[in-house]
Design a protein around this motif. Structure first.
Motif, PDB file in Angstrom:
ATOM      1  N   LEU A 199      54.039  27.742  63.265  1.00 48.12           N
ATOM      2  CA  LEU A 199      52.860  27.949  64.085  1.00 48.12           C
ATOM      3  C   LEU A 199      52.931  27.139  65.371  1.00 48.12           C
ATOM      4  N   ALA A 200      54.121  26.642  65.707  1.00 48.37           N
ATOM      5  CA  ALA A 200      54.264  25.700  66.813  1.00 48.37           C
ATOM      6  C   ALA A 200      53.592  26.208  68.076  1.00 48.37           C
ATOM      7  N   SER A 201      52.819  25.341  68.714  1.00 46.99           N
ATOM      8  CA  SER A 201      52.025  25.715  69.874  1.00 46.99           C
ATOM      9  C   SER A 201      52.785  25.504  71.169  1.00 46.99           C
ATOM     10  N   PRO A 202      52.581  26.394  72.158  1.00 51.88           N
ATOM     11  CA  PRO A 202      53.225  26.203  73.446  1.00 51.88           C
ATOM     12  C   PRO A 202      52.656  25.027  74.221  1.00 51.88           C
ATOM     13  N   PHE A 203      51.594  24.399  73.719  1.00 56.30           N
ATOM     14  CA  PHE A 203      51.018  23.262  74.413  1.00 56.30           C
ATOM     15  C   PHE A 203      51.899  22.029  74.287  1.00 56.30           C
ATOM     16  N   ASP A 204      52.737  21.965  73.260  1.00 58.77           N
ATOM     17  CA  ASP A 204      53.631  20.834  73.095  1.00 58.77           C
ATOM     18  C   ASP A 204      54.859  21.002  73.988  1.00 58.77           C
ATOM     19  N   PRO A 205      55.485  19.896  74.415  1.00 62.15           N
ATOM     20  CA  PRO A 205      56.681  20.007  75.256  1.00 62.15           C
ATOM     21  C   PRO A 205      57.831  20.647  74.499  1.00 62.15           C
ATOM     22  N   VAL A 240      41.144  15.363  47.414  1.00 65.17           N
ATOM     23  CA  VAL A 240      42.252  15.037  48.302  1.00 65.17           C
ATOM     24  C   VAL A 240      42.851  16.336  48.815  1.00 65.17           C
ATOM     25  N   ALA A 241      43.156  16.361  50.098  1.00 65.63           N
ATOM     26  CA  ALA A 241      43.817  17.525  50.695  1.00 65.63           C
ATOM     27  C   ALA A 241      44.824  17.039  51.717  1.00 65.63           C
ATOM     28  N   PHE A 242      45.811  17.890  52.011  1.00 59.72           N
ATOM     29  CA  PHE A 242      46.771  17.637  53.072  1.00 59.72           C
ATOM     30  C   PHE A 242      46.698  18.773  54.068  1.00 59.72           C
ATOM     31  N   SER A 243      46.910  18.451  55.335  1.00 60.12           N
ATOM     32  CA  SER A 243      46.936  19.503  56.336  1.00 60.12           C
ATOM     33  C   SER A 243      48.123  19.306  57.265  1.00 60.12           C
ATOM     34  N   GLY A 244      48.692  20.423  57.700  1.00 60.56           N
ATOM     35  CA  GLY A 244      49.727  20.417  58.714  1.00 60.56           C
ATOM     36  C   GLY A 244      49.166  21.042  59.972  1.00 60.56           C
ATOM     37  N   LEU A 245      49.514  20.482  61.132  1.00 58.91           N
ATOM     38  CA  LEU A 245      49.013  20.986  62.406  1.00 58.91           C
ATOM     39  C   LEU A 245      50.174  21.353  63.326  1.00 58.91           C
ATOM     40  N   SER A 246      49.956  22.388  64.125  1.00 60.91           N
ATOM     41  CA  SER A 246      51.032  22.921  64.952  1.00 60.91           C
ATOM     42  C   SER A 246      51.148  22.208  66.295  1.00 60.91           C
ATOM     43  N   THR A 249      36.889  20.045  66.243  1.00 64.88           N
ATOM     44  CA  THR A 249      37.925  20.967  66.712  1.00 64.88           C
ATOM     45  C   THR A 249      39.205  20.197  66.989  1.00 64.88           C
ATOM     46  N   HIS A 250      40.321  20.918  66.959  1.00 66.88           N
ATOM     47  CA  HIS A 250      41.615  20.396  67.411  1.00 66.88           C
ATOM     48  C   HIS A 250      42.027  21.246  68.615  1.00 66.88           C
ATOM     49  N   PRO A 251      41.875  20.738  69.831  1.00 68.87           N
ATOM     50  CA  PRO A 251      42.110  21.561  71.014  1.00 68.87           C
ATOM     51  C   PRO A 251      43.540  22.014  71.218  1.00 68.87           C
ATOM     52  N   ARG A 252      44.494  21.354  70.546  1.00 72.89           N
ATOM     53  CA  ARG A 252      45.890  21.697  70.802  1.00 72.89           C
ATOM     54  C   ARG A 252      46.659  22.128  69.561  1.00 72.89           C
ATOM     55  N   PRO A 298      42.028  28.171  62.869  1.00 79.36           N
ATOM     56  CA  PRO A 298      42.682  28.516  64.137  1.00 79.36           C
ATOM     57  C   PRO A 298      42.460  27.467  65.220  1.00 79.36           C
ATOM     58  N   ILE A 299      43.401  27.374  66.110  1.00 82.98           N
ATOM     59  CA  ILE A 299      43.381  26.385  67.181  1.00 82.98           C
ATOM     60  C   ILE A 299      42.078  26.449  67.975  1.00 82.98           C
ATOM     61  N   GLY A 300      41.483  25.285  68.192  1.00 86.10           N
ATOM     62  CA  GLY A 300      40.337  25.159  69.060  1.00 86.10           C
ATOM     63  C   GLY A 300      38.999  25.534  68.466  1.00 86.10           C
ATOM     64  N   LEU A 301      38.961  26.117  67.254  1.00 82.97           N
ATOM     65  CA  LEU A 301      37.694  26.561  66.689  1.00 82.97           C
ATOM     66  C   LEU A 301      37.021  25.447  65.874  1.00 82.97           C
ATOM     67  N   ILE A 302      35.701  25.442  65.878  1.00 81.63           N
ATOM     68  CA  ILE A 302      34.922  24.453  65.124  1.00 81.63           C
ATOM     69  C   ILE A 302      35.122  24.683  63.627  1.00 81.63           C
TER      70      ILE A 302
END
Length: 224
Positions: free
Chosen positions: A21-27, A172-178, A114-117, A156-160
């Motif tokens: 799910l890698a985001s284009p916002f990262d370098p 307990v939960a784990f999350s991965g972010l793009s 939210t996670h904006p990126r 999804p990215i940016g949503l509340i």
């Protein structure tokens, strides 16, 4: 012991899923890997790690995600989020992923944020969570679900979105972010706890609240 190993495997599986799910916002990476230079606050540049550095980074991430290392949830929200992003694990630089561990006391809440990126994928490993996100205008539709151990949900990215422990036991939960640095905006804290404060007239009109109620909310110590 097997439960601990299972949790670790789940966490690293999430990281692998987040890669897709890698985001284009990262370098974009310009080499195979590029460990960030923390003291210079450089995210796009970096250096190759030595063997010693690599072992240290692996030790840090294992300490963060091992189930036996409980997190302190004795706060007003009853939750604790341990983030492993590029600031904690410099080797994530340019790789477009990060990891979080979420601990909840009974009825603990990770409040709307939210996670904006970054898009987030979450898996529950213990307890029962009520989770959801709200789509953008004009529909603002709520997508929500009660999750049990082994269940997965995507924000999804940016949503509340939010997570709430609806059980009488810890969760307990784990999350991965793009993103190597997905960012965090906690709505209540951002709106009512901004520095300097937003003019109360603005918030009173926006939220259709009495101005004194707004001032009272702005006087609170907001967590998140």
């Amino acid at each position: 012991m097997m439960k601990g190993i299972h949790s670790i495997l789940v966490a690293f599986t999430l990281l692998a899923l987040a890669c897709s799910l890698a985001s284009p916002f990262d370098p974009d990476p310009l080499q195979d890997f590029c460990v960030a230079i923390k003291d210079k606050d450089i995210k796009n540049g970096g250096r190759h790690p030595t063997f010693k550095t690599s072992i240290m980074l692996m030790f840090i991430i294992l300490m963060l995600i091992m189930p036996k290392h409980a997190r302190n949830t004795s706060n007003p929200l009853g939750s604790n989020v341990t983030v492993v992003d590029v600031d904690k694990l410099l080797g994530l630089n340019t790789l477009g992923i990060s990891l979080s561990r979420l601990n909840f006391a009974p009825y603990g809440l990770n409040p709307p944020h939210t996670h904006p990126r970054g898009t987030e994928i979450l898996v529950v490993v213990q307890g029962t969570l009520y989770v959801g996100f709200v789509s953008s205008n004009p529909d603002n539709r709520l997508f929500n679900k009660i999750l049990y151990p082994g269940d997965v949900f995507v924000f999804p990215i940016g949503l509340i979105h939010f997570q709430f422990n609806v059980g009488k036991t810890v969760a307990v939960a784990f999350s991965g972010l793009s993103s190597q640095n997905a960012g965090l905006i906690t709505l209540a804290k951002a709106v009512f706890g901004s520095n300097p404060p937003i003019n109360p007239d603005v918030l009173a009109k926006a939220f259709q609240l009495d101005k004194d109620v707004v001032k009272d909310l702005q006087s609170q110590l907001w967590s998140g």
